[in-house]
Scaffold this motif. Structure first.
Motif, PDB file in Angstrom:
ATOM      1  N   THR A  18      37.158  27.745  31.951  1.00 47.81           N
ATOM      2  CA  THR A  18      35.828  27.346  32.182  1.00 47.81           C
ATOM      3  C   THR A  18      35.647  27.140  33.687  1.00 47.81           C
ATOM      4  OG1 THR A  18      36.760  25.114  32.188  1.00 47.81           O
ATOM      5  CG2 THR A  18      36.058  26.017  30.242  1.00 47.81           C
ATOM      6  N   SER A  19      36.780  27.383  34.500  1.00 45.93           N
ATOM      7  CA  SER A  19      36.359  27.310  36.043  1.00 45.93           C
ATOM      8  C   SER A  19      35.900  28.598  36.485  1.00 45.93           C
ATOM      9  CB  SER A  19      37.801  26.972  36.753  1.00 45.93           C
ATOM     10  OG  SER A  19      38.764  28.104  36.468  1.00 45.93           O
ATOM     11  N   LYS A  20      35.552  28.781  37.779  1.00 46.16           N
ATOM     12  CA  LYS A  20      35.097  29.845  38.132  1.00 46.16           C
ATOM     13  C   LYS A  20      36.180  30.923  38.464  1.00 46.16           C
ATOM     14  CE  LYS A  20      32.922  31.908  42.310  1.00 46.16           C
ATOM     15  NZ  LYS A  20      32.338  31.669  43.851  1.00 46.16           N
ATOM     16  N   GLN A  65      36.729  39.509  33.689  1.00 53.07           N
ATOM     17  CA  GLN A  65      36.605  38.371  34.369  1.00 53.07           C
ATOM     18  C   GLN A  65      38.231  38.017  34.418  1.00 53.07           C
ATOM     19  OE1 GLN A  65      33.310  35.571  33.794  1.00 53.07           O
ATOM     20  NE2 GLN A  65      33.150  36.868  32.082  1.00 53.07           N
ATOM     21  N   SER A  66      38.789  37.628  35.497  1.00 49.85           N
ATOM     22  CA  SER A  66      40.245  37.270  35.669  1.00 49.85           C
ATOM     23  C   SER A  66      40.368  35.936  36.306  1.00 49.85           C
ATOM     24  CB  SER A  66      41.094  38.326  36.094  1.00 49.85           C
ATOM     25  OG  SER A  66      40.973  38.403  37.321  1.00 49.85           O
TER      26      SER A  66
END
Length: 144
Positions: free
Chosen positions: A74-76, A65-66
């Motif tokens: 904590t954001s998308k 995930q980046s």
């Protein structure tokens, strides 16, 4: 004739005594080589432009995930790639994670053994489908 018989008996006894102390060879099995460092189940690194989180999934594969470097984790995520693999690199403990996404290869290298003491602990490398490197950034550990 007696000399030949005695000579043969002497040779047989000599070979018998010389091999009596030998032990049968043992069969060895392959031993899994463990790296010097444990591979974390989750690692978060930060490069100049990205924050990257790599998680080991229950199926043994890895999730990438980046986010932008200034975004909160904590954001998308801006990118998610599943089914990554861990690839050992040599016997000194170095390894890298490889993720494939739409013709691009994302590799996050763990640099335990390097030729420089100032080398960052992680390196992000992204190549296109022609093996042209389009990103190469060193990263530091945010959380492990």
């Amino acid at each position: 004739m007696i000399k030949k018989i005695l000579s043969g008996a002497f040779c047989i006894s000599l070979f018998t005594f010389s091999y009596a102390g030998e032990r049968p060879s043992t069969i060895t099995t392959a031993v899994e080589v463990q790296p010097f460092q444990q591979i974390p189940k989750t690692v978060i690194i930060k490069t100049k432009k990205f924050k990257i989180r790599i998680d080991k999934q229950p199926n043994g594969k890895y999730l990438y995930q980046s986010w932008a470097a200034n975004a909160k984790i904590t954001s998308k995520p801006s990118m998610i790639i599943s089914d990554g693999e861990l690839i050992p690199d040599g016997s000194g403990g170095n390894y890298y994670f490889r993720f494939l996404n739409n013709g691009y290869t994302y590799e996050v290298w763990r640099n335990y053994l390097t030729d420089s003491a100032s080398k960052a602990p992680y390196t992000l490398s992204v190549t296109d489908d022609n093996d042209k490197e389009i990103v190469n950034q060193d990263g530091v550990v945010v959380k492990q």
